[in-house]
Enzyme design. Structure first.
Site, PDB file in Angstrom:
ATOM      1  N   VAL A   1       0.843  -1.207   0.000  1.00  8.13           N
ATOM      2  CA  VAL A   1       0.000   0.000   0.000  1.00  8.13           C
ATOM      3  C   VAL A   1       0.877   1.256   0.000  1.00  8.13           C
ATOM      4  O   VAL A   1       0.658   2.194  -0.772  1.00  8.13           O
ATOM      5  CB  VAL A   1      -0.960   0.010   1.216  1.00  8.13           C
ATOM      6  CG1 VAL A   1      -1.840   1.247   1.189  1.00  8.13           C
ATOM      7  CG2 VAL A   1      -1.814  -1.249   1.235  1.00  8.13           C
TER       8      VAL A   1
ATOM      9  N   LYS B   1      -5.528  -2.033  10.578  1.00  4.65           N
ATOM     10  CA  LYS B   1      -6.715  -2.582  11.271  1.00  4.65           C
ATOM     11  C   LYS B   1      -6.354  -3.237  12.591  1.00  4.65           C
ATOM     12  O   LYS B   1      -7.137  -3.216  13.532  1.00  4.65           O
ATOM     13  CB  LYS B   1      -7.501  -3.541  10.370  1.00  4.65           C
ATOM     14  CG  LYS B   1      -6.686  -4.589   9.612  1.00  4.65           C
ATOM     15  CD  LYS B   1      -6.300  -4.138   8.222  1.00  4.65           C
ATOM     16  CE  LYS B   1      -5.130  -4.954   7.692  1.00  4.65           C
ATOM     17  NZ  LYS B   1      -5.373  -5.673   6.509  1.00  4.65           N
TER      18      LYS B   1
ATOM     19  N   VAL C   1     -10.628  -1.083   6.456  1.00  3.81           N
ATOM     20  CA  VAL C   1     -11.688  -2.074   6.179  1.00  3.81           C
ATOM     21  C   VAL C   1     -12.085  -1.992   4.707  1.00  3.81           C
ATOM     22  O   VAL C   1     -12.374  -0.903   4.190  1.00  3.81           O
ATOM     23  CB  VAL C   1     -12.937  -1.828   7.051  1.00  3.81           C
ATOM     24  CG1 VAL C   1     -14.023  -2.858   6.743  1.00  3.81           C
ATOM     25  CG2 VAL C   1     -12.577  -1.865   8.528  1.00  3.81           C
TER      26      VAL C   1
ATOM     27  N   GLY D   1     -10.334  -2.486   1.960  1.00  2.00           N
ATOM     28  CA  GLY D   1      -9.371  -1.957   0.982  1.00  2.00           C
ATOM     29  C   GLY D   1      -9.849  -0.639   0.412  1.00  2.00           C
ATOM     30  O   GLY D   1      -9.994   0.354   1.116  1.00  2.00           O
TER      31      GLY D   1
ATOM     32  N   GLY E   1       0.055  -9.227  -3.225  1.00  2.00           N
ATOM     33  CA  GLY E   1       0.016  -8.157  -2.217  1.00  2.00           C
ATOM     34  C   GLY E   1      -1.294  -8.119  -1.454  1.00  2.00           C
ATOM     35  O   GLY E   1      -1.629  -7.110  -0.856  1.00  2.00           O
TER      36      GLY E   1
ATOM     37  N   ASP F   1      -7.648 -11.069  10.909  1.00  2.00           N
ATOM     38  CA  ASP F   1      -7.785  -9.829  10.131  1.00  2.00           C
ATOM     39  C   ASP F   1      -9.263  -9.464   9.973  1.00  2.00           C
ATOM     40  O   ASP F   1      -9.655  -8.309  10.152  1.00  2.00           O
ATOM     41  CB  ASP F   1      -7.122 -10.031   8.758  1.00  2.00           C
ATOM     42  CG  ASP F   1      -7.209  -8.794   7.885  1.00  2.00           C
ATOM     43  OD1 ASP F   1      -6.437  -7.850   8.113  1.00  2.00           O
ATOM     44  OD2 ASP F   1      -8.078  -8.767   6.989  1.00  2.00           O
TER      45      ASP F   1
ATOM     46  N   LYS G   1     -11.375  -6.181  11.461  1.00  2.00           N
ATOM     47  CA  LYS G   1     -12.221  -5.309  10.632  1.00  2.00           C
ATOM     48  C   LYS G   1     -13.649  -5.250  11.178  1.00  2.00           C
ATOM     49  O   LYS G   1     -14.296  -4.203  11.141  1.00  2.00           O
ATOM     50  CB  LYS G   1     -12.198  -5.793   9.180  1.00  2.00           C
ATOM     51  CG  LYS G   1     -10.826  -5.558   8.522  1.00  2.00           C
ATOM     52  CD  LYS G   1     -10.687  -6.332   7.238  1.00  2.00           C
ATOM     53  CE  LYS G   1      -9.390  -6.009   6.530  1.00  2.00           C
ATOM     54  NZ  LYS G   1      -9.090  -6.944   5.444  1.00  2.00           N
TER      55      LYS G   1
ATOM     56  N   GLY H   1      -5.027  -5.284  -1.700  1.00  2.00           N
ATOM     57  CA  GLY H   1      -4.115  -4.938  -2.797  1.00  2.00           C
ATOM     58  C   GLY H   1      -3.702  -3.469  -2.689  1.00  2.00           C
ATOM     59  O   GLY H   1      -4.502  -2.621  -2.282  1.00  2.00           O
TER      60      GLY H   1
HETATM   61  N1  HSE Z   1      -4.798  -9.006   4.091  1.00  2.00           N
HETATM   62  C1  HSE Z   1      -5.935  -8.177   3.922  1.00  2.00           C
HETATM   63  C2  HSE Z   1      -6.967  -8.925   3.086  1.00  2.00           C
HETATM   64  C3  HSE Z   1      -5.530  -6.894   3.258  1.00  2.00           C
HETATM   65  O1  HSE Z   1      -6.604  -9.920   2.453  1.00  2.00           O
HETATM   66  O2  HSE Z   1      -8.139  -8.547   3.070  1.00  2.00           O
HETATM   67  C4  HSE Z   1      -6.600  -5.845   3.196  1.00  2.00           C
HETATM   68  O3  HSE Z   1      -6.965  -5.428   4.475  1.00  2.00           O
END
Ligand code: HSE
Length: 366
Positions: free
Chosen positions: A11, A102, A129, A131, A184, A198, A202, A310
């Site tokens: 990012v 996050k 949250v 992307g 990514g 993750d 979020k 991404g």
């Molecule tokens: N690793 C996270 C995902 C990145 O795959 O959603 C975006 O927050």
């Protein structure tokens, strides 16, 4: 507005590129010009080799936070420390912060929110949250006239990318995870993605904005139940190809679904691999796409979807937050009142389940 970027990962690189190549396009009519004033990286030689301007590079992010020559801090390092302290120091010093972190917000959100409110320093985290999907701002501001009851969605791009490739291409899990890292999408430690941490982080952030309460991310259930003696595995780590194929035979897709709703006793929240009807848009949300659905009164149901991970997509949200800081747009929670400190989530009650050949019980969403 002199901008310091901490972190040049997938990012950070995109944000830096935009600030260097097209600063004029990022200038709101009523906002100041943006100038890239510094970049903190772990490895300066590697950053120079990647084409970053040597004069702006440092391996001491705290210096950029403390410098009188920076006006805004963009924290894109990820992880807990030192990101948490750098954000807290900047906010305490009255320096606005934009972040995609996050983990830090979900775990230390109450404390950071209090620090930002203490002296009215903008703290923005739309990129944390979904992307590039605008979802936190709309929940906080555009849906402010509603009473929101429930949120559910696919909020992790990596796991959705993996589950989709397993279903359509029959590819093994580990093989697709390697692709998600190259693209990514995955976190530096992808166990955060595949074990549901993750998504839980979020969900904490979504709940804070929708329901005005910080949850303790560790209290969010992440493992499905399972027939037999063994407990279910967290996130998508227990999802097998035979389970995905058997679900597809019943017009269901296995998705990692984050869900929360309000009850008189508190907030019920979970992140569980679920069997979602292919007749629903949620069940047809594939690849790296995310989709977040919110129910409220008087709005009814509203949904947000798009690229959930991404560098390029996520940079859209970071840059928009920077532009908002430039035009005095305040914090991501907009005019919402302060949220209380982190509380435990309530586990969901059992619902109809699809039992896969592995014995895992996937809650059904129809
Ligand atoms: N690793 C996270 C995902 C990145 O795959 O959603 C975006 O927050």
């Amino acid at each position: 507005m002199r901008v310091a970027v901490l972190g040049a990962g997938s990012v950070g690189r995109e944000v830096i590129r935009a600030l260097m190549e097209r600063p004029d396009t990022l200038r709101a009519a009523d906002g100041p010009a943006m100038v890239l004033a510094g970049i903190a990286v772990r490895d300066i030689a590697r950053a120079v080799a990647a084409g970053m301007p040597e004069a702006l590079l440092t391996d001491a992010p705290a210096h950029l936070v403390a410098s009188p020559d920076t006006d805004v801090i963009v924290e894109l390092m990820g992880g807990d420390e030192p990101a948490r302290t750098l954000i807290a120091v900047a906010l305490a010093a009255g320096k606005p912060v934009v972040t995609a972190n996050k983990h830090v917000i979900a775990h230390h959100g109450a404390e950071l929110e209090a620090a930002a409110r203490r002296n009215g320093t903008p703290f923005r985290f739309e990129a944390a949250v979904g992307g590039g999907i605008p979802v936190l701002g709309p929940i906080a501001a555009d849906l402010a006239a509603n009473e929101l009851h429930a949120i559910r969605g696919i909020v992790n791009g990596t796991t959705n990318f993996i589950l989709t490739a397993m279903r359509f291409d029959g590819r093994p899990y580990a093989d697709v995870l390697a692709d998600a890292k190259v693209a990514g999408y995955a976190e530096a430690d992808p166990s955060g993605d595949v074990e549901g941490h993750d998504a839980a982080n979020k969900l904490v952030i979504l709940v804070r904005l929708a329901f005005g309460q910080w949850l303790d991310p560790a209290s969010i259930q992440r493992a499905p139940s399972r027939s037999g003696a063994d407990p279910g595995l967290p996130g998508i780590t227990g999802v097998s190809l035979p389970d995905i194929e058997a679900a597809a035979d019943q017009n269901l897709a296995i998705k990692l679904v984050a869900a929360a709703h309000r009850t008189p006793d508190g907030i019920v929240a979970s992140v569980l691999p679920s069997a979602v009807s292919l007749d629903l848009p949620l069940g047809r949300t594939d690849g790296v796409l995310n989709r977040i659905e919110v129910d409220g009164t008087p709005i009814g149901s509203v949904a947000f979807s798009g690229h959930g991970a991404g560098g390029a997509a996520t940079s859209s949200a970071v840059l928009a937050d920077l532009m908002a800081v430039g035009r005095q747009g305040g914090s991501t929670w907009a005019g919402r009142s302060a949220a209380a400190s982190h509380k435990a989530a309530i586990a969901p009650s059992p619902v109809e389940a699809f039992i896969g050949p592995s014995g895992t019980a996937y809650p059904v969403i129809r």
